[in-house]
Design a protein around this motif. Structure first.
Motif, mmCIF file in Angstrom:
data_model
loop_
_atom_site.group_PDB
_atom_site.id
_atom_site.type_symbol
_atom_site.label_atom_id
_atom_site.label_comp_id
_atom_site.label_asym_id
_atom_site.label_seq_id
_atom_site.Cartn_x
_atom_site.Cartn_y
_atom_site.Cartn_z
ATOM 1 N N GLN A 87 86.261 95.760 67.980
ATOM 2 C CA GLN A 87 87.176 94.622 67.814
ATOM 3 C C GLN A 87 86.380 93.353 67.526
ATOM 4 O OE1 GLN A 87 90.342 95.787 67.748
ATOM 5 N NE2 GLN A 87 89.342 97.712 68.317
ATOM 6 N N THR A 88 85.605 93.368 66.458
ATOM 7 C CA THR A 88 84.719 92.244 66.135
ATOM 8 C C THR A 88 85.485 90.992 65.720
ATOM 9 O OG1 THR A 88 84.498 93.111 63.894
ATOM 10 C CG2 THR A 88 82.822 93.766 65.505
ATOM 11 N N HIS A 89 86.755 91.114 65.423
ATOM 12 C CA HIS A 89 87.594 89.980 65.005
ATOM 13 C C HIS A 89 88.128 89.189 66.203
ATOM 14 C CE1 HIS A 89 90.284 93.250 65.995
ATOM 15 N NE2 HIS A 89 91.203 92.325 66.257
ATOM 16 N N ALA A 90 88.005 89.750 67.407
ATOM 17 C CA ALA A 90 88.630 89.135 68.587
ATOM 18 C C ALA A 90 87.579 88.717 69.606
ATOM 19 C CB ALA A 90 89.598 90.126 69.238
ATOM 20 N N GLN A 91 87.930 87.694 70.367
ATOM 21 C CA GLN A 91 87.097 87.315 71.510
ATOM 22 C C GLN A 91 87.484 88.231 72.667
ATOM 23 O OE1 GLN A 91 87.586 83.341 73.027
ATOM 24 N NE2 GLN A 91 86.018 83.621 74.575
ATOM 25 N N ILE A 92 86.508 88.882 73.275
ATOM 26 C CA ILE A 92 86.776 89.805 74.374
ATOM 27 C C ILE A 92 86.228 89.198 75.657
ATOM 28 C CG2 ILE A 92 86.449 92.131 75.282
ATOM 29 C CD1 ILE A 92 85.966 93.016 72.361
ATOM 30 N N ILE A 93 87.085 89.120 76.652
ATOM 31 C CA ILE A 93 86.700 88.591 77.957
ATOM 32 C C ILE A 93 86.717 89.752 78.944
ATOM 33 C CG2 ILE A 93 87.275 86.971 79.805
ATOM 34 C CD1 ILE A 93 88.768 85.341 77.566
ATOM 35 N N TYR A 94 85.560 90.071 79.467
ATOM 36 C CA TYR A 94 85.428 91.159 80.429
ATOM 37 C C TYR A 94 85.534 90.575 81.833
ATOM 38 C CZ TYR A 94 83.550 93.933 76.572
ATOM 39 O OH TYR A 94 83.386 94.601 75.389
ATOM 40 N N VAL A 95 86.394 91.156 82.657
ATOM 41 C CA VAL A 95 86.565 90.726 84.038
ATOM 42 C C VAL A 95 86.284 91.926 84.915
ATOM 43 C CG1 VAL A 95 88.139 89.781 85.756
ATOM 44 C CG2 VAL A 95 88.330 89.057 83.362
ATOM 45 N N GLY A 96 85.360 91.773 85.842
ATOM 46 C CA GLY A 96 85.052 92.884 86.720
ATOM 47 C C GLY A 96 84.077 92.479 87.800
ATOM 48 N N ASP A 97 83.913 93.358 88.749
ATOM 49 C CA ASP A 97 83.013 93.135 89.869
ATOM 50 C C ASP A 97 82.227 94.420 90.086
ATOM 51 O OD1 ASP A 97 81.700 92.747 92.273
ATOM 52 O OD2 ASP A 97 83.459 91.976 93.328
ATOM 53 N N PRO A 98 80.934 94.423 89.775
ATOM 54 C CA PRO A 98 80.161 95.653 89.917
ATOM 55 C C PRO A 98 80.120 96.174 91.358
ATOM 56 C CG PRO A 98 78.718 93.781 89.512
ATOM 57 C CD PRO A 98 80.124 93.301 89.314
ATOM 58 N N TYR A 99 80.372 95.312 92.335
ATOM 59 C CA TYR A 99 80.383 95.754 93.727
ATOM 60 C C TYR A 99 81.678 96.488 94.072
ATOM 61 C CZ TYR A 99 76.424 92.612 94.019
ATOM 62 O OH TYR A 99 75.225 91.991 93.802
ATOM 63 N N GLN A 100 82.650 96.465 93.165
ATOM 64 C CA GLN A 100 83.910 97.166 93.403
ATOM 65 C C GLN A 100 84.066 98.387 92.509
ATOM 66 O OE1 GLN A 100 87.457 94.771 93.657
ATOM 67 N NE2 GLN A 100 86.305 93.010 94.378
ATOM 68 N N GLN A 101 82.966 98.863 91.952
ATOM 69 C CA GLN A 101 83.035 100.059 91.103
ATOM 70 C C GLN A 101 83.303 101.270 91.991
ATOM 71 O OE1 GLN A 101 79.485 101.126 88.937
ATOM 72 N NE2 GLN A 101 80.657 102.265 87.446
ATOM 73 N N ILE A 102 84.503 101.854 91.852
ATOM 74 C CA ILE A 102 84.884 102.960 92.737
ATOM 75 C C ILE A 102 85.121 104.264 91.990
ATOM 76 C CG2 ILE A 102 85.842 101.446 94.511
ATOM 77 C CD1 ILE A 102 88.629 102.062 93.391
ATOM 78 N N TYR A 103 85.074 104.261 90.672
ATOM 79 C CA TYR A 103 85.369 105.477 89.919
ATOM 80 C C TYR A 103 84.151 106.042 89.188
ATOM 81 C CZ TYR A 103 90.227 104.555 90.961
ATOM 82 O OH TYR A 103 91.398 104.341 91.610
ATOM 83 N N GLU A 104 82.962 105.667 89.619
ATOM 84 C CA GLU A 104 81.753 106.204 89.006
ATOM 85 C C GLU A 104 81.700 107.723 89.145
ATOM 86 O OE1 GLU A 104 77.004 105.131 88.901
ATOM 87 O OE2 GLU A 104 78.126 104.710 90.709
ATOM 88 N N TRP A 105 82.262 108.240 90.226
ATOM 89 C CA TRP A 105 82.270 109.684 90.483
ATOM 90 C C TRP A 105 83.005 110.468 89.391
ATOM 91 C CZ3 TRP A 105 87.062 111.895 90.929
ATOM 92 C CH2 TRP A 105 88.127 111.043 91.209
ATOM 93 N N ARG A 106 83.915 109.793 88.661
ATOM 94 C CA ARG A 106 84.642 110.491 87.599
ATOM 95 C C ARG A 106 84.161 110.076 86.206
ATOM 96 N NH1 ARG A 106 87.769 107.014 85.050
ATOM 97 N NH2 ARG A 106 89.070 105.508 86.103
ATOM 98 N N GLY A 107 83.003 109.447 86.173
ATOM 99 C CA GLY A 107 82.400 109.090 84.894
ATOM 100 C C GLY A 107 82.645 107.674 84.427
#
Length: 138
Positions: free
Chosen positions: A27-47
């Motif tokens: 999506q190179t035409h759009a500004q992308i804003i990523y919102v997240g907290d690496p300390y709340q990553q809870i689904y790493e177990w499923r990839g």
């Protein structure tokens, strides 16, 4: 696919997957804003992938929580500092917090944070016995 927008807000980016990251990368035409907290990553177990570590973008840390008071913010800041975080959290002065490891202490509370399932079940039973309508959220 092409997302026909000028701006894309991608929430919970710490639990994204490779497909979503590939779609967003196109999506190179759009500004992308990523919102997240690496300390709340809870689904790493499923990839799940932490998109926050996959992108090259400036970081803005949100440090004030509206969910808990200053006492919990201090405790959380200490724990996060052990994980390498340098920015302390701030809680809301109007929200009272009590930290206790004694299940016999039962002050009037809106929420109880439990470390073990057995503690959650104990507090659930105690709440029912006291005539409250408790529930468990995981």
């Amino acid at each position: 696919p092409r997302i026909d927008s000028d701006f894309i807000l991608f929430d919970e980016a710490q639990d994204s997957d490779g497909v979503m990251l590939q779609i967003l990368a196109r999506q190179t035409h759009a500004q992308i804003i990523y919102v997240g907290d690496p300390y709340q990553q809870i689904y790493e177990w499923r990839g799940a992938l932490n998109a926050m570590s996959q992108i090259d973008a400036p970081e803005l840390a949100l440090t004030e929580s509206f969910r808990f008071g200053a006492l919990f913010a201090t405790l959380a800041s200490r724990l996060l500092q052990l994980l390498g975080e340098r920015t302390p959290l701030r809680g809301q002065p109007g929200i009272g917090s009590i930290i206790s490891d004694d299940p016999a202490i039962a002050p009037p509370v809106d929420a109880i944070l439990c470390r073990k399932n057995v503690s959650a079940i104990w507090h659930l039973a105690a709440g029912i016995e006291a005539g409250h309508r408790p529930s468990i959220r995981m």
